[in-house]
Design a protein around this motif. Structure first.
Motif, PDB file in Angstrom:
ATOM      1  N   GLY A  50      -4.557   5.507  -4.091  1.00 60.89           N
ATOM      2  CA  GLY A  50      -3.393   5.535  -3.203  1.00 60.89           C
ATOM      3  C   GLY A  50      -2.499   6.724  -3.496  1.00 60.89           C
ATOM      4  O   GLY A  50      -1.989   7.380  -2.584  1.00 60.89           O
ATOM      5  N   LEU A  51      -2.324   7.007  -4.774  1.00 66.47           N
ATOM      6  CA  LEU A  51      -1.507   8.162  -5.154  1.00 66.47           C
ATOM      7  C   LEU A  51      -2.127   9.451  -4.595  1.00 66.47           C
ATOM      8  O   LEU A  51      -1.427  10.317  -4.069  1.00 66.47           O
ATOM      9  CB  LEU A  51      -1.381   8.214  -6.677  1.00 66.47           C
TER      10      LEU A  51
ATOM     11  N   PRO B 181       1.796   3.107  -3.958  1.00 67.02           N
ATOM     12  CA  PRO B 181       1.067   4.245  -4.546  1.00 67.02           C
ATOM     13  C   PRO B 181       1.131   5.502  -3.678  1.00 67.02           C
ATOM     14  O   PRO B 181       1.174   6.613  -4.211  1.00 67.02           O
ATOM     15  CB  PRO B 181      -0.382   3.747  -4.666  1.00 67.02           C
ATOM     16  N   ILE B 182       1.156   5.338  -2.369  1.00 68.68           N
ATOM     17  CA  ILE B 182       1.221   6.525  -1.503  1.00 68.68           C
ATOM     18  C   ILE B 182       2.546   7.264  -1.730  1.00 68.68           C
ATOM     19  O   ILE B 182       2.574   8.489  -1.890  1.00 68.68           O
ATOM     20  CB  ILE B 182       1.038   6.143  -0.021  1.00 68.68           C
TER      21      ILE B 182
ATOM     22  N   HIS C 122      -7.134   1.487  -7.835  1.00 66.81           N
ATOM     23  CA  HIS C 122      -6.368   1.253  -6.612  1.00 66.81           C
ATOM     24  C   HIS C 122      -5.134   2.159  -6.594  1.00 66.81           C
ATOM     25  O   HIS C 122      -4.827   2.799  -5.598  1.00 66.81           O
ATOM     26  CB  HIS C 122      -5.957  -0.220  -6.562  1.00 66.81           C
ATOM     27  N   GLY C 123      -4.477   2.206  -7.751  1.00 63.25           N
ATOM     28  CA  GLY C 123      -3.264   3.013  -7.858  1.00 63.25           C
ATOM     29  C   GLY C 123      -3.513   4.488  -7.674  1.00 63.25           C
ATOM     30  O   GLY C 123      -2.847   5.146  -6.870  1.00 63.25           O
TER      31      GLY C 123
ATOM     32  N   GLN D 164      -0.926  -3.198  -7.186  1.00 59.05           N
ATOM     33  CA  GLN D 164      -0.855  -1.739  -7.068  1.00 59.05           C
ATOM     34  C   GLN D 164       0.560  -1.207  -7.289  1.00 59.05           C
ATOM     35  O   GLN D 164       0.741  -0.034  -7.616  1.00 59.05           O
ATOM     36  CB  GLN D 164      -1.429  -1.256  -5.740  1.00 59.05           C
TER      37      GLN D 164
ATOM     38  N   ASP E 169      -9.174  -0.535  -0.205  1.00 59.72           N
ATOM     39  CA  ASP E 169      -8.122  -0.668   0.806  1.00 59.72           C
ATOM     40  C   ASP E 169      -7.431   0.670   1.048  1.00 59.72           C
ATOM     41  O   ASP E 169      -7.195   1.059   2.190  1.00 59.72           O
ATOM     42  CB  ASP E 169      -7.082  -1.713   0.389  1.00 59.72           C
ATOM     43  N   GLN E 170      -7.122   1.376  -0.022  1.00 59.86           N
ATOM     44  CA  GLN E 170      -6.465   2.677   0.145  1.00 59.86           C
ATOM     45  C   GLN E 170      -7.397   3.672   0.834  1.00 59.86           C
ATOM     46  O   GLN E 170      -6.960   4.485   1.649  1.00 59.86           O
ATOM     47  CB  GLN E 170      -6.008   3.229  -1.214  1.00 59.86           C
TER      48      GLN E 170
ATOM     49  N   GLU F  11       0.537  -0.564 -10.971  1.00 60.61           N
ATOM     50  CA  GLU F  11      -0.283   0.615 -11.254  1.00 60.61           C
ATOM     51  C   GLU F  11       0.539   1.874 -10.960  1.00 60.61           C
ATOM     52  O   GLU F  11       0.487   2.861 -11.690  1.00 60.61           O
ATOM     53  CB  GLU F  11      -1.557   0.590 -10.404  1.00 60.61           C
TER      54      GLU F  11
ATOM     55  N   GLY G  57      -1.326   9.777  -0.957  1.00 62.00           N
ATOM     56  CA  GLY G  57       0.051  10.251  -0.778  1.00 62.00           C
ATOM     57  C   GLY G  57       0.158  11.749  -1.014  1.00 62.00           C
ATOM     58  O   GLY G  57       0.819  12.462  -0.256  1.00 62.00           O
TER      59      GLY G  57
ATOM     60  N   ALA H  69       0.822  -1.218   0.000  1.00 64.79           N
ATOM     61  CA  ALA H  69       0.000   0.000   0.000  1.00 64.79           C
ATOM     62  C   ALA H  69       0.856   1.268   0.000  1.00 64.79           C
ATOM     63  O   ALA H  69       0.440   2.311  -0.492  1.00 64.79           O
ATOM     64  CB  ALA H  69      -0.947   0.011   1.201  1.00 64.79           C
TER      65      ALA H  69
ATOM     66  N   THR I  37      -7.041   2.674 -13.259  1.00 60.82           N
ATOM     67  CA  THR I  37      -6.151   2.112 -12.254  1.00 60.82           C
ATOM     68  C   THR I  37      -6.574   2.620 -10.876  1.00 60.82           C
ATOM     69  O   THR I  37      -5.872   3.352 -10.205  1.00 60.82           O
ATOM     70  CB  THR I  37      -4.701   2.487 -12.681  1.00 60.82           C
TER      71      THR I  37
END
Lengths: 351, 458
Positions: free
Chosen positions: B197-198, A150-151, B193-194, A181, B224-225, A184, B201, A147, B191
């Motif tokens: 999450g991005l 991506p963060i 999920h990606g 991910q 999930d993110q 991605e 962040g 996880a 995308t």
């Protein structure tokens, strides 16, 4: 996985093939000054002694839940930290104590979080896997495998959005390297030229599963190939090699060339977590890595044979580190548990 | 015999459109596949192709006509004399039209179906007297909310699939790319999920992302993110790290899109401490609450509704119209029974209330607007007055918003209840595709009428 137990894996035969294949050393231009070596020695030793103490305190019941130790992998974070600058960001998964110490977070605050006390970085509400420090640009500490990728890519996105030249180091393991991910993130990072170094800490085992049993392509540095992301395998047991590869990757990111992948060939000496008996690998494999590739011993030997430092001077450093770790352990036991009212705080930020 | 060319439906929820332009005139020969007209919907201008050969005999609806109902006859085509005479619908090549027989049936069964009566709702009493209003669709109100906040704060940006060049799959981000450029209006790959999450962040780093999901059905890829990273990090970091991020997009059933595209996620997200969940009905609430959501330092789930996007409402004409999060609105006061709903559920309630009024039942309607935190005080105050409660929502009954409200009300106002609390929900099955089954699965004004009468023992 952070939360899975290993009873099944433990029942299986030890994996046949020991893994760590340190990459050929590229000695030219890799050497550190004796001053830098000494600093690396000190930083790595702090992580090792801290982790040994954490293991001990876990055994005494002072630390609860999951506790994933970083022992054996110290050269990776210490070498990478030498390659970045103030303001660059760091993010990782759940095996995070080493990263926090390398980022300069206070060992007392980290240890007190492990014991779930008020003096911990998350005031006792995060635990081993969930710690952060805005001041030190450490963005966690994430318990869900992959996880953080991506963060971390999003932290790099923010750098590009703001037009600064900061770089994010996004660490993950060989296990997380199989999460969707991650790819991605690779795609977006390359598409938008984001300044992120993906540091894959390949310690050979995703919990109890060896890389060969889980990965169709075991050379993880090639995992960015279809996105045109450059990747390199690095001897992650040699702090000099890590620092040299790190500098190259970070400079490339800072210059606006987009992401970079570094696969650190490393090894963890302990089990996946404190409750892992590590029966999936031979004791000899671990012993050989310790004897032949230990990241701290390598530096120590170089310092002594080069006569940059005396045994006594090193003993003095050992003593200092021991004192820092003992202070942290003491603080972590004396710091009170969080006030019951803390149960209800920090759920939402006040508008 | 002439072939009737009918106004085509160009999206699952389209009911009417503007016949913008005829590209043929009477007497022209057309072949199947020729573009014969342009039709404007609230989302886009689309071309209509001929599906038959023949000569344009008569243009029934002249160009420039607005509000042409789907399936209205717009032109007549003189067909090939060799063919047996029959009616044929015109259809856009890209859009599956309904079969002829069904259209004919529809016309016979429902000659100009009268629009359902709904009760009139007064303007929000919290607005100052003399407030001026503009007419806006929910879609425009959402776009304006984003544009205003992006002008106000350089850290706000919007990202998602098709948000920039395509201007939004549902045209909610129309015009944003032109004004703000591709640095702040970011098309993503597919995308979820990606990019979720991005976005988290970027929010950790202090930006204020608006992440659009093409629909919330696709946000399950990213859940999930949303939950583990966005919602929990503030707590896990002891308050150090927060995620000022808005996840928005259409949620819930649209029309005939089947089980995987019709899911209402309100109760899923409402379950999670660390999230704020908003689900507005009107354009004014959509605007005021989206602006509030973008400014909020917490992760916000902003649930829109595709069916409501094109509906027009009065929106206050303020320079900066921001509504408080966590405050329900009493849309209509009443003394006999309390109805609590949100988002598209309000549509069923308003229709039901018109009928109930005729039967002498005076219903109080509460629009939750924010699902989490739930404005339980407003509900309790109303129940203490009416002593009866019916909840209405478009998700399944089990562990739904109605279940939560029932639990809270029985705990806090047990002695005030004169009847069991009833829930009107989607039936407890995945959404079927067949029109008749879909209708059965969805809640309806009939269901609301029935539930209200039941709690009133009528």
């Amino acid at each position: 996985m952070a939360s899975r137990t290993s009873s099944k894996a433990a029942a299986r035969k030890p994996a046949k093939k020991p893994a760590a294949k340190p990459v050929k050393k590229k000695d030219a231009g890799m050497d550190l000054s004796s001053k830098a070596e000494l600093q690396a020695y000190r930083d790595m030793l702090l992580i090792r002694r801290f982790e040994e103490k954490a293991g001990q305190m876990y055994g005494m019941g002072l630390i609860g839940g999951f506790c994933h130790l970083y022992i054996g992998q110290e050269a990776v974070v210490v070498g990478m930290q030498m390659a970045i600058e103030e303001g660059d960001q760091v993010i990782t998964g759940y095996r995070d104590h080493g990263h926090m110490l390398a980022c300069g977070m206070d060992p007392k605050g980290v240890m007190a979080e492990l014991t779930g006390r008020e003096g911990g970085y998350s005031r006792g509400k995060g635990g081993s896997m969930h710690m952060f420090s805005r001041n030190k640009n450490f963005y966690g500490g994430h318990g869900i495998v992959g996880a953080q990728v991506p963060i971390g890519t999003g932290l790099a996105f923010a750098n590009r959005y703001r037009g600064n030249d900061r770089v994010c180091l996004a660490y993950f393991g060989d296990g997380a390297a199989n999460q969707g991910q991650v790819y991605e993130s690779f795609n977006m990072a390359e598409l938008w030229s984001l300044p992120v170094v993906y540091v894959i800490e390949n310690n050979q085992y995703a919990m109890g599963t060896s890389v060969a049993r889980a990965s169709a392509q075991t050379n993880l540095s090639k995992r960015g190939a279809s996105f045109n992301i450059p990747g390199e395998q690095v001897d992650g047991m040699d702090v000099r090699a890590v620092r040299a590869a790190g500098e190259k990757a970070v400079q490339s990111c800072r210059a606006g060339n987009g992401p970079y992948i570094l696969e650190m060939m490393t090894y963890r000496y302990r089990g996946h977590s404190m409750s892992d008996p590590a029966k999936y690998r031979a004791k000899e494999e671990v012993a050989r890595m310790r004897q032949e590739h230990d990241p701290i011993e390598q530096v120590r030997t170089r310092l002594l044979t080069g006569k940059h430092v005396t045994e006594d001077e090193l003993k003095e450093i050992d003593k200092e580190i021991k004192a820092i770790v003992n202070d942290a352990a003491e603080f972590a036991q004396l710091s009170p548990e969080p006030d019951p009212s803390e149960l209800w705080t920090d759920v939402l930020a006040g508008a | 015999m002439s072939i009737e060319i009918l106004m085509p439906a160009l999206s699952p929820t389209m009911e009417e459109g503007t016949l913008a332009k005829w590209l043929v005139k009477e007497g022209d020969e057309v072949k199947s596949g020729d573009v014969i007209a342009e039709i404007e919907t609230d989302k886009a201008t689309m071309e209509v192709e001929a599906a038959d050969e023949g000569t344009v005999e008569k243009i029934v609806v002249p160009e420039g006509t607005e509000n042409v109902k789907v399936n209205a006859v717009i032109a007549l085509l003189a067909g090939d004399d060799d063919l047996p005479a029959k009616k044929k619908p015109e259809q856009n090549a890209d859009v599956a039209a309904e079969p002829v027989t069904k259209k004919d049936e529809k016309k016979q069964e429902k000659p100009a179906a009268p629009k359902a009566q709904i009760v009139e709702v007064a303007a929000d009493p919290d607005l100052p007297e003399g407030t001026e209003f503009v007419k806006q669709t929910v879609r425009e109100a959402l776009r304006d909310a984003m544009a205003e906040e992006m002008r106000r704060d350089e850290n706000v940006f919007v990202m998602g699939e098709e948000v920039a060049q395509y201007e939004g799959a549902y045209k909610v981000t129309q015009g944003l790319l032109a004004e703000f450029g591709d640095r702040r209006v970011v098309d993503t790959p597919i995308t979820e999920h990606g990019f979720a999450g991005l976005g988290v962040g970027a929010a950790f780093a202090g930006l204020r992302p608006i992440v659009e999901f093409m629909t919330f059905n696709f946000a399950m890829q990213a859940i999930d993110q949303i939950i583990n990273s966005a919602a929990k990090t503030r707590y896990m970091s002891g308050g150090q790290m927060s995620s000022p991020i808005v996840f928005r997009g259409p949620n819930g059933p649209a029309s005939r899109v089947g089980a995987q595209h019709s899911h209402d996620y309100a109760s899923w997200y409402a379950h999670i401490p660390g999230l704020i969940v908003i689900a507005p009905y009107s354009a004014a609430d959509a605007k005021g609450l989206l602006k509030a959501a973008i400014r909020d330092p917490n992760p916000v789930i902003f649930l829109e509704n595709e069916v409501l996007y094109g509906k027009t409402f009065d929106v206050p004409k303020f320079d900066d119209f921001v509504l408080p999060i966590g405050k329900a609105r009493v849309m209509k006061e009443g003394k006999d029974v309390t109805l609590v709903s949100h988002s598209h559920g309000i549509v069923y309630c308003l229709e039901a209330m018109a009928r109930l009024q005729e039967e002498g039942l005076d219903v109080e309607l509460i629009d939750l607007r924010t699902i989490r935190p739930l404005d339980i005080d407003t509900i309790i105050a109303s129940v203490k007055k009416t002593n009866r409660l019916v909840t209405v929502e478009e998700t399944w009954p089990v562990c739904g918003i109605g279940a939560e409200i029932a639990a809270r009300v029985q705990a806090d106002a047990f002695d005030f209840l004169d009847a069991p609390i009833l829930r009107v929900t989607q039936k407890d099955v995945p959404m079927p595709y067949a029109a008749n089954l879909e209708k059965l699965a969805l809640p309806s004004a009939d269901d609301v009428v029935e539930a209200v009468k039941a709690v009133c023992y009528r």
